[in-house]
Design an enzyme around this catalytic site. Structure first.
Site, PDB file in Angstrom:
ATOM      1  N   TRP A   1     -23.391 -37.718 -17.966  1.00 50.37           N
ATOM      2  CA  TRP A   1     -22.166 -36.964 -17.694  1.00 50.37           C
ATOM      3  C   TRP A   1     -21.493 -37.367 -16.381  1.00 50.37           C
ATOM      4  O   TRP A   1     -20.570 -36.703 -15.943  1.00 50.37           O
ATOM      5  CB  TRP A   1     -22.503 -35.472 -17.670  1.00 50.37           C
ATOM      6  CG  TRP A   1     -23.184 -35.027 -18.914  1.00 50.37           C
ATOM      7  CD1 TRP A   1     -22.597 -34.587 -20.063  1.00 50.37           C
ATOM      8  CD2 TRP A   1     -24.605 -35.001 -19.156  1.00 50.37           C
ATOM      9  NE1 TRP A   1     -23.547 -34.298 -21.002  1.00 50.37           N
ATOM     10  CE2 TRP A   1     -24.792 -34.536 -20.483  1.00 50.37           C
ATOM     11  CE3 TRP A   1     -25.722 -35.329 -18.395  1.00 50.37           C
ATOM     12  CZ2 TRP A   1     -26.054 -34.385 -21.051  1.00 50.37           C
ATOM     13  CZ3 TRP A   1     -26.985 -35.188 -18.973  1.00 50.37           C
ATOM     14  CH2 TRP A   1     -27.139 -34.721 -20.272  1.00 50.37           C
ATOM     15  N   ASP A   2     -21.943 -38.445 -15.757  1.00 50.75           N
ATOM     16  CA  ASP A   2     -21.448 -38.826 -14.432  1.00 50.75           C
ATOM     17  C   ASP A   2     -21.708 -37.707 -13.425  1.00 50.75           C
ATOM     18  O   ASP A   2     -20.897 -37.431 -12.547  1.00 50.75           O
ATOM     19  CB  ASP A   2     -19.952 -39.169 -14.475  1.00 50.75           C
ATOM     20  CG  ASP A   2     -19.481 -39.884 -13.206  1.00 50.75           C
ATOM     21  OD1 ASP A   2     -20.336 -40.362 -12.441  1.00 50.75           O
ATOM     22  OD2 ASP A   2     -18.263 -39.942 -12.984  1.00 50.75           O
TER      23      ASP A   2
END
Length: 831
Positions: A506-507
């Site tokens: 998800w960064d």
């Protein structure tokens, strides 16, 4: 009575026809889109309302009395449904009821006009008087009463006071002293977070909650460096927090110039231009700050208050440079073309004894050389003997990027002492000539912290590109991605690792500087590390060994990653968490009921199973998005009372994986191919998928989730309790009409706390610097900035004895805030 109900051959007034036509068209739109929503499992309200509006629109052409009655009934039903969905939460109520209220008001205004258009003997003149008008007015008055009640409360606020928080023992050493081995003078600011502990706390007490309203602009300096130059990436930003050493301020600009200013007047003393080469493959162009090495055996630089003392310091340093090539003190500046430059703070000239002619080449040993694709956007770490450098790499451009290696250099000579490569963590001896570090290994792009007493440097770690697909990550990469790592200063070996996200898709890299502070938890004094994260956690760890001070729970996470990948079965959640609640359809928002309806349909079309929903080819909602609840601005902590001033933001994003047919085709460059040397971001060349990521917004660009999107919150770190929380900032600079409505907007850039009981924040997206009462979080002062203030403020003592608040206002390319080049200093009036 029958003559009133029966239609007559004379035509309806033209105003009624127009309004009826509008309702008829709007009704069919709502019926069609609402039917779509209902077909995918959403609310039936919009389809039923659309049907009712179509009927009302038809009635407006001939049976006005019945039209008013039906509209009043529909209005009351809409109000009841809205209260059932969101209660007395005003802005969600306004999104649902705004359009119906306006239509009802127009209908009431037009009714007398329509009467005047009818012949005196037309029975419909009676139909446009009470009781239908009374019924409609009563229903609208009910909504007005609900609105008035909702305006008196904020359902998202937490009311409380920090005045009861127990102060720490006054006899203990300051956190700055224990962490750095040298106490910073109260009136100075020697590191990005003032000290190597990263607290963003000033011990000055001159500015208080009682007098902060009297702050005035003392001086303003323009650097002459704005974004928009040839070769600039979109994310060209002025994010610097200046240093204050002696009587000088030191700062860097987005295009890497270094300036020294007189702290009390803002007068420029010297400027250094490192002549950064052009045509760089940049994702970011910024300089968050400089790093300072005091003279050997000293905690601060020579006092340069007067011209004589400044000349003396300059002459002494110049003499040392001329005879030995070394500088008595140094400023360290990382450049966008991959150099670490050492400057003499007295003269602004390079220190020839450091590296080669005053610079270290950060491309040495680096794989996949591409100037601009790797450099340190954040200030480097300085200790007595070492200067420690991390760096940023291109995010999601390809699988053949540079290494995220962390390197320690001798602070005097620039010789490499050790290197820690997160993909090859046991090989810390200096890299041999001709060898390269591991490509694509996780990096540390944000600001690190140091505790020299424990001999540890604390690194917030990122991910291995690509962020959204991790099917080929090695065990070492899995271990160190999205974590806090403590390295030994002497050897570079990892002492401990704490992972904030498992198998990050998800960064959710760790963006914030770890904050070092000694806390009193359950009667015991604990040397703690507080780590804010993008997903909203405040992990509080014992900085000696990385064990949690407050409970961390492994919580089951959604499963079902893209082909060739997997998801972690659980994810860690801290006892102190600003994790936003899971989204529901009723949380969708918009300026009107129409764009809210669009968001509701999109909500059901996208994949969403709560927090940690994995990216997908269908498209997934990621909440919070990679903007983060917390980002590089981190938090501010009062080390005396153990209190934190935080700035949680919540913006959902969407993440859609696009299958790659080959390793070269550009798939997600929606604004066209990049120009010059700028990279094609999110293409993930070499991976199975490109990634299309964007905020979850309506076609009008309005967030699909209801406000507030940004708040300020106070936390007692001694017991882990959120004491107060309030929405913060207005949409003045975000909406087409500059109305300062306090919805609560995100901020980017950290807060500042002071011993005077005041906190400051300039990073909100509406171009204001604000002051808050630390005890209750109430805003007590603000001033309009000439540009976006996406930087962390700082405070210092001037030569005139006044406490100054310093704010940088230069804007941020990614957030679209106004560009500028201002450095602004505020102070109380001279006594």
């Amino acid at each position: 009575m029958s003559s009133v109900l029966a239609p007559t051959p004379s035509p309806a007034p033209w105003l009624a026809r127009i309004l009826g036509g509008v309702l008829l068209v709007a009704g069919f739109v709502l019926l069609a889109a609402g039917g779509w929503l209902a077909s995918v499992g959403g609310s039936w309200y919009y389809a039923l309302t659309g049907l009712a509006w179509a009927v009302i629109g038809a009635l407006m052409w001939g049976r006005l009395r019945e039209a008013v009655y039906v509209y009043a009934a529909c209005f009351i039903a809409s109000l009841a449904w809205s209260l059932w969905e969101v209660g007395l939460d005003w802005w969600p109520l306004a999104a649902r009821m705004g359009v119906p209220f306006i239509i009802g008001a127009v209908l009431l205004v037009l009714m007398p006009t329509m009467r005047r258009h009818l012949p005196l003997d037309d029975p419909r003149r009676v139909a446009l008087r009470s009781p239908p008008a009374v019924v409609l007015m009563v229903s609208m008055a009910a909504f007005a009463a609900v609105a008035l009640v909702s305006w008196t409360r904020d359902l998202h606020a937490i009311e409380g006071s920090m005045q009861d928080a127990a102060p720490a023992s006054a006899s203990r050493p300051t956190a700055a002293a224990s962490a750095t081995g040298a106490e910073v003078p109260d009136g100075e600011w020697h590191a990005y977070g003032r000290t190597a502990a990263g607290q963003r706390y000033s011990p000055l007490t001159q500015i208080t909650a009682a007098n902060v309203g009297d702050l005035k602009l003392a001086w303003e300096f323009h650097t002459g460096d704005k974004r928009g130059q040839p070769g600039d990436p979109k994310e060209t930003t002025f994010e610097v927090t200046p240093l204050k050493i002696g009587e000088r301020l030191f700062l860097c600009t987005p295009h890497q110039q270094v300036l020294a200013l007189e702290a009390t007047t803002g007068r420029e003393l010297w400027r250094y231009d490192p002549q950064v080469r052009g045509e760089l493959a940049l994702q970011h162009l910024t300089c968050r700050g400089l790093s300072y090495q005091p003279p050997s055996g000293a905690a601060q630089a020579p006092d340069t208050t007067s011209a004589a003392s400044a000349a003396s310091a300059t002459d002494a340093t110049a003499g040392a440079t001329a005879s030995t090539g070394a500088c008595a003190a140094k400023l360290f500046m990382p450049t966008a073309d991959g150099r670490l430059i050492a400057l003499d703070p007295a003269t602004g000239k390079t220190c020839p004894a450091f590296g080669r002619n005053g610079a270290v080449d950060l491309w040495a040993g680096m794989p996949n050389v591409k100037p601009g694709a790797y450099y340190a956007t954040s200030p480097v770490v300085v200790t007595r003997q070492r200067v420690i450098v991390g760096g940023t790499v291109l995010d999601n451009a390809s699988t053949k990027e540079q290494s995220g290696v962390i390197r320690a250099y001798d602070i005097q000579t620039g010789a490499l002492v050790w290197n820690w490569d997160s993909a090859n963590p046991d090989a810390t001896a200096p890299l041999a000539a001709g060898q390269t570090y591991t490509p694509n290994s996780p990096n540390s792009w944000s600001v690190a912290s140091v505790d020299e007493t424990l001999g540890l440097v604390y690194l917030p770690m990122g991910n291995q590109p690509p962020d959204q697909w991790g099917g080929k990550r090695s065990p070492a990469v899995e271990k160190h991605s999205s974590s806090v790592v403590a390295l030994e200063l002497a050897t570079g070996r990892a002492k401990w690792v704490f992972q904030t996200v498992h198998h990050d898709l998800w960064d959710y890299d760790v963006p914030s500087q770890p904050v070092l502070v000694d806390l009193t938890v359950k009667g015991q004094r604990v040397p703690a590390l507080v780590q804010p994260t993008k997903q909203g956690e405040l992990f509080v760890l014992d900085r000696r060994d990385g064990t949690p001070v407050f409970p961390v729970t492994e919580t089951p996470a959604p499963q079902g990653a893209a082909a060739g990948d997997f998801t972690a079965p659980t994810q860690p959640v801290s006892a102190i968490s600003f994790n936003p609640p899971a989204l529901k359809e009723r949380d969708m928002w918009g300026v009107t009921m129409f764009d809210q309806l669009w968001c509701r349909i999109a909500f059901h079309q996208l994949r969403y199973e709560g927090r940690f929903t994995p990216p997908s080819t269908q498209g997934s909602i990621i909440n919070p998005g990679n903007f983060g609840v917390f980002n590089w601005g981190s938090i501010a902590v009062d080390p005396v009372r153990g209190l934190a001033f935080t700035t949680p933001a919540v913006l959902a994003f969407t993440s859609t994986l696009v299958p790659r047919p080959d390793a070269t085709t550009q798939l997600v460059q929606d604004d066209g191919p990049p120009t010059g040397a700028l990279p094609a971001l999110n293409e993930n060349f070499g991976a199975p998928f490109a990634a299309r990521m964007k905020p979850f917004t309506s076609p009008l660009g309005i967030p699909c989730q209801a406000p507030p999107w940004g708040t300020v919150a106070g936390v007692d770190l001694n017991n882990g309790r959120v004491v107060w929380r309030h929405r913060n900032g207005t949409v003045r600079d975000l909406s087409p009409v500059p109305v300062p409505i306090k919805l609560g907007v995100p901020s980017l850039g950290g807060p500042l706390m002071t011993a005077g009981g005041v906190a400051f924040l300039s990073g909100s997206m509406d171009d204001y610097v604000r002051a808050y009462d630390v005890n209750n979080g109430r805003q007590i002062w603000q001033d309009r900035l000439p540009a976006g203030g996406q930087a962390t403020p700082m405070s210092y003592l001037g030569a005139d004895g006044r406490q100054y608040l310093l704010v940088v206002a230069g804007g941020h390319g990614s957030t679209g805030t106004r560009p500028g080049d201002s450095v602004r200093a505020y102070a109380l009036e001279k006594r």
